[in-house]
Scaffold this motif. Structure first.
Motif, short mmCIF file in Angstrom:
data_model
loop_
_atom_site.label_atom_id
_atom_site.label_comp_id
_atom_site.label_asym_id
_atom_site.label_seq_id
_atom_site.Cartn_x
_atom_site.Cartn_y
_atom_site.Cartn_z
N GLU A 162 0.81 -1.20 0.00
CA GLU A 162 0.00 0.00 0.00
C GLU A 162 0.86 1.27 0.00
N MET A 163 2.02 1.25 0.66
CA MET A 163 2.82 2.45 0.90
C MET A 163 3.85 2.72 -0.19
N ASN A 164 4.35 1.68 -0.83
CA ASN A 164 5.46 1.86 -1.78
C ASN A 164 4.96 1.73 -3.20
N GLN A 165 5.24 2.76 -3.99
CA GLN A 165 4.75 2.78 -5.37
C GLN A 165 5.34 1.66 -6.19
N GLY A 166 6.62 1.33 -5.94
CA GLY A 166 7.26 0.26 -6.71
C GLY A 166 6.57 -1.08 -6.52
N LEU A 167 6.26 -1.37 -5.27
CA LEU A 167 5.56 -2.63 -5.00
C LEU A 167 4.09 -2.53 -5.38
N GLY A 168 3.56 -1.32 -5.37
CA GLY A 168 2.16 -1.13 -5.75
C GLY A 168 1.90 -1.55 -7.18
N ASN A 169 2.89 -1.43 -8.02
CA ASN A 169 2.72 -1.80 -9.42
C ASN A 169 2.41 -3.29 -9.58
N ILE A 170 3.14 -4.11 -8.83
CA ILE A 170 2.91 -5.55 -8.94
C ILE A 170 1.52 -5.91 -8.44
N LYS A 171 1.09 -5.23 -7.38
CA LYS A 171 -0.24 -5.51 -6.86
C LYS A 171 -1.31 -5.10 -7.85
N ASN A 172 -1.09 -4.01 -8.54
CA ASN A 172 -2.05 -3.55 -9.55
C ASN A 172 -2.16 -4.55 -10.69
N VAL A 173 -1.01 -5.09 -11.09
CA VAL A 173 -1.02 -6.09 -12.17
C VAL A 173 -1.77 -7.34 -11.74
N LEU A 174 -1.48 -7.79 -10.51
CA LEU A 174 -2.14 -9.00 -10.03
C LEU A 174 -3.63 -8.76 -9.81
N LYS A 175 -4.00 -7.55 -9.42
CA LYS A 175 -5.42 -7.22 -9.28
C LYS A 175 -6.14 -7.32 -10.61
N LYS A 176 -5.43 -6.94 -11.67
CA LYS A 176 -6.04 -7.05 -13.00
C LYS A 176 -6.29 -8.51 -13.37
N SER A 177 -5.43 -9.41 -12.87
CA SER A 177 -5.67 -10.83 -13.10
C SER A 177 -6.98 -11.24 -12.46
N TYR A 178 -7.24 -10.71 -11.28
CA TYR A 178 -8.52 -11.01 -10.61
C TYR A 178 -9.68 -10.35 -11.35
N ASP A 179 -9.51 -9.07 -11.73
CA ASP A 179 -10.58 -8.36 -12.42
C ASP A 179 -10.95 -9.03 -13.74
N GLY A 180 -9.96 -9.70 -14.35
CA GLY A 180 -10.20 -10.36 -15.63
C GLY A 180 -10.86 -11.72 -15.53
N LEU A 181 -11.09 -12.19 -14.30
CA LEU A 181 -11.75 -13.49 -14.13
C LEU A 181 -13.20 -13.42 -14.56
N PRO A 182 -13.73 -14.48 -15.17
CA PRO A 182 -15.17 -14.54 -15.43
C PRO A 182 -15.95 -14.44 -14.13
N TYR A 183 -17.18 -14.03 -14.23
CA TYR A 183 -18.00 -13.80 -13.04
C TYR A 183 -18.08 -15.03 -12.15
N HIS A 184 -18.21 -16.24 -12.77
CA HIS A 184 -18.41 -17.46 -11.97
C HIS A 184 -17.16 -17.88 -11.22
N LEU A 185 -15.97 -17.37 -11.62
CA LEU A 185 -14.73 -17.77 -10.95
C LEU A 185 -14.33 -16.83 -9.81
N LYS A 186 -14.85 -15.62 -9.81
CA LYS A 186 -14.44 -14.66 -8.78
C LYS A 186 -14.78 -15.12 -7.36
N PRO A 187 -16.01 -15.55 -7.08
CA PRO A 187 -16.27 -16.04 -5.72
C PRO A 187 -15.47 -17.29 -5.37
N CYS A 188 -15.20 -18.13 -6.37
CA CYS A 188 -14.39 -19.34 -6.13
C CYS A 188 -12.99 -18.96 -5.68
N PHE A 189 -12.42 -17.93 -6.31
CA PHE A 189 -11.07 -17.49 -5.95
C PHE A 189 -11.06 -16.82 -4.57
N LEU A 190 -12.00 -15.92 -4.32
CA LEU A 190 -12.04 -15.24 -3.02
C LEU A 190 -12.26 -16.22 -1.88
#
Length: 612
Positions: A40-68
């Motif tokens: 949350e605090m470091n911009q450099g590490l924030g980039n990786i989290k943003n990329v990985l969040k996009k992996s979650y955002d790109g999941l089909p609707y039926h897979l999101k609750p399965c992953f969470l």
């Protein structure tokens, strides 16, 4: 590196961040311990989290609750595939479509998350028909699942240092082993009125279950410590419960009759409990699909605890019970044996009268067909069974068992063994027609010779033999080597009763074999000298044999030093990836060096792993 777990993006990003930090252990430990805050605090590490969040955002609707949903489990927890899939089904995350069952749909969700690299396959076990039978969640992905699940008030993790959840009514409650609060802390921290699943890791507290949990669908108490029978007395109040697991709860030895009121129950996992009898009301569970019990064996300590008043009636002093081999004591004290036998054998259940009406069942075991003559008649009515494990086959019921197999045309997995002290010799020779869809077969008990009908099961993928004491080792290896789809072979303890046993894997034999398990202990136990003579003397792989073998595991249960030339031909196994050696290292250094030398000459460079 442990947190990165091979994820290239994580390695590059965190490595670049650390390169700019002071090279002191304190700074690096700080990042390791507080990586969520650093994201949350470091911009450099924030980039990786943003990329990985996009992996979650790109999941089909039926897979999101399965992953969470995976954030329910602790960090680095190995999550069994079957456990996860059955829980998803209970939560309604699997929607049936024409031509596919709910289990098949949920299984496809699991594999899709694997393919998308959202979860990591755990490949430590080769001895499963499923290529991937468990998974783990990458630490970085887990952080995302925890964050997203908290945002949506989906999952609340009750753990050390957590804050209260009063912003919304949580749907899934996970209680960590490190939470040490009392009832007041529990009630002030979380609102349980709307939870749909409760998962407990660690020690049980009676206040974990509340009358307010009227919407509960999943109650997972697997391996929970200190759980006792009286804690389940009012379980019938959870009318919507679909999944109940008491697996590994050794303080449980009965279920209340009121369990029959949970009409929506789909999964009842009682493995590794002390339950040996089910209430008759179980037959009311018309939606039950998975019913399993068994796994406990040779439980001397429990026998002592349950029958202290019987000591005076026995001719064997109480103090020596723990030192005795129960099977060997049969000839010395019939009274002792009759009392102890139920606790020596693998725990099993009798099939209640009327169980044939439980048409939804597809997994059933371990069932004792020797206790009641009606058991097989009831099982025969459950025509949708896919997995069955039975104990107690004998001369009286073997032909009835054959008739039952003929009716169970959908059966895919079968495990058979007799009561302790009995054997299977001659009982399985006359099976007229084994189920065509049978893919997994496990036989435990003295056979002397392997039934010929096994070679007719062309779809057989997995075969495990234990205590079978087979005599014609060469003929049997040739017979099994011709099975076209056999991928997993377990030759467990006492599979053969052959002096100076030599196993030879011939060219073109076992064309599909991927995993092979061998035990050094063969022959019989009538004295150390005989047992020593009948241990495995050599295992030879000819060139062209087992061309697809990836995993070879060898367990040494003998007390003698293993000869250096025990294995030969390891250099000619083109796909071998792993050789696992289990046993005692004392005196076997030369064997280890020989194995390393052979494996180093194998072009595939297999790994040698040892568990001493």
């Amino acid at each position: 590196m442990k947190k990165c777990k091979g994820l290239p993006l994580a390695i590059v990003t965190i490595g670049g961040f650390l390169a700019k930090q002071p090279k002191t252990p304190i700074e690096w430990k700080k990042l390791n311990s507080h990586i969520s805050a650093e994201f949350e605090m470091n911009q450099g590490l924030g980039n990786i989290k943003n990329v990985l969040k996009k992996s979650y955002d790109g999941l089909p609707y039926h897979l999101k609750p399965c992953f969470l949903y995976l954030s329910i489990f602790p960090e680095d927890h190995i999550i069994k595939r079957d456990r996860l899939v059955r829980r998803w089904i209970a939560e309604g995350y699997s929607t049936e479509v024409p031509g596919k069952s709910l289990t098949e749909i949920a299984d496809s969700h699991f594999m899709e998350l694997i393919d998308r690299s959202m979860i990591l396959p755990n490949k430590r076990t080769y001895f499963s028909r499923k290529k991937i039978d468990s998974c783990q969640v990458h630490d970085l992905m887990r952080e995302i699942s925890i964050s997203k699940a908290a945002e949506e008030n989906l999952i609340f993790r009750l753990e050390e240092g957590c804050s209260s959840n009063r912003n919304g009514r949580v749907r899934h409650l996970s209680i960590s082993a490190n939470w040490k609060g009392d009832q007041g802390d529990f009630e002030n921290t979380v609102d349980v009125s709307r939870i749909r699943s409760l998962t407990v890791f660690g020690k049980w507290r009676p206040f974990f279950i509340s009358d307010k949990m009227t919407f509960l669908r999943v109650l997972d108490l697997q391996d929970t410590k200190d759980l006792c029978n009286h804690h389940l007395e009012h379980i019938e109040k959870f009318l919507h419960l679909r999944y109940l697991s008491l697996k590994g709860c050794r303080g449980i030895y009965r279920l209340p009759d009121s369990v029959g009121n949970m009409r929506h129950l789909q999964t009842l996992d009682l493995r590794f409990t002390r339950i040996t009898m089910l209430p008759n009301t179980i037959i009311k569970l018309k939606q039950l699909q998975y019913l399993c019990i068994g796994g406990l064996r040779n439980d001397h300590a429990y026998f002592l605890g349950r029958f202290p008043s019987k000591c005076a009636a026995l001719c064997i002093p109480r103090a020596t019970w723990m030192e005795l081999d129960m099977e060997a004591s049969h000839g010395r004290c019939a009274k002792f044996w009759n009392l102890a036998r139920p606790f020596y054998a693998i725990s099993s259940i009798s099939v209640p009268r009327g169980a044939g009406n439980m048409k939804a069942l597809h997994t059933l075991g371990t069932v004792d067909i020797g206790r009641s003559g009606n058991s097989l008649k009831e099982i025969e009515k459950i025509t949708g069974l896919r997995k069955l494990e039975v104990v107690g086959i004998n001369k009286k019921n073997c032909h009835g068992f054959f008739s039952t197999l003929k009716v169970l045309s959908r059966l895919e997995s079968l495990t058979v063994f007799p009561h302790c002290g009995d054997d299977l010799c001659g009982l399985l020779d006359d099976v007229p027609s084994p189920p065509n869809n049978l893919r997994s077969l496990t036989l435990r008990g003295n056979l002397v010779k392997l039934p010929a009908w096994i070679t007719t099961i062309q779809n057989l993928v997995k075969l495990c033999l234990e205590y079978t004491k087979l005599l014609d080792s060469d003929g049997i290896m040739q017979m099994l080597g011709n099975l076209p789809h056999l991928a997993i072979l377990g030759l467990w303890i006492y599979t053969f009763d052959v002096e100076g046993l030599r196993l030879h894997f011939l060219p073109e034999a076992f064309p599909s074999l991927v995993a092979l398990y061998l035990s050094s202990k063969q022959g019989c136990t009538n004295g150390d000298e005989i047992a020593s003579r009948k241990n495995v003397k050599s295992v030879e792989f000819s060139k062209g044999a087992v061309p697809k073998l990836e995993m070879l595991e060898f367990s040494d249960y003998s007390d003698e030093i293993i000869n250096v030339g025990l294995f030969s031909g390891l250099t000619s196994l083109p796909n071998l990836k792993k050789f696992q050696l289990i046993g005692s290292s004392e005196g076997n250094e030369a064997l280890v060096e020989d194995l390393r030398a052979q494996l180093s000459q194998n072009p595939n460079r297999p790994v040698l792993m040892m568990k001493w």
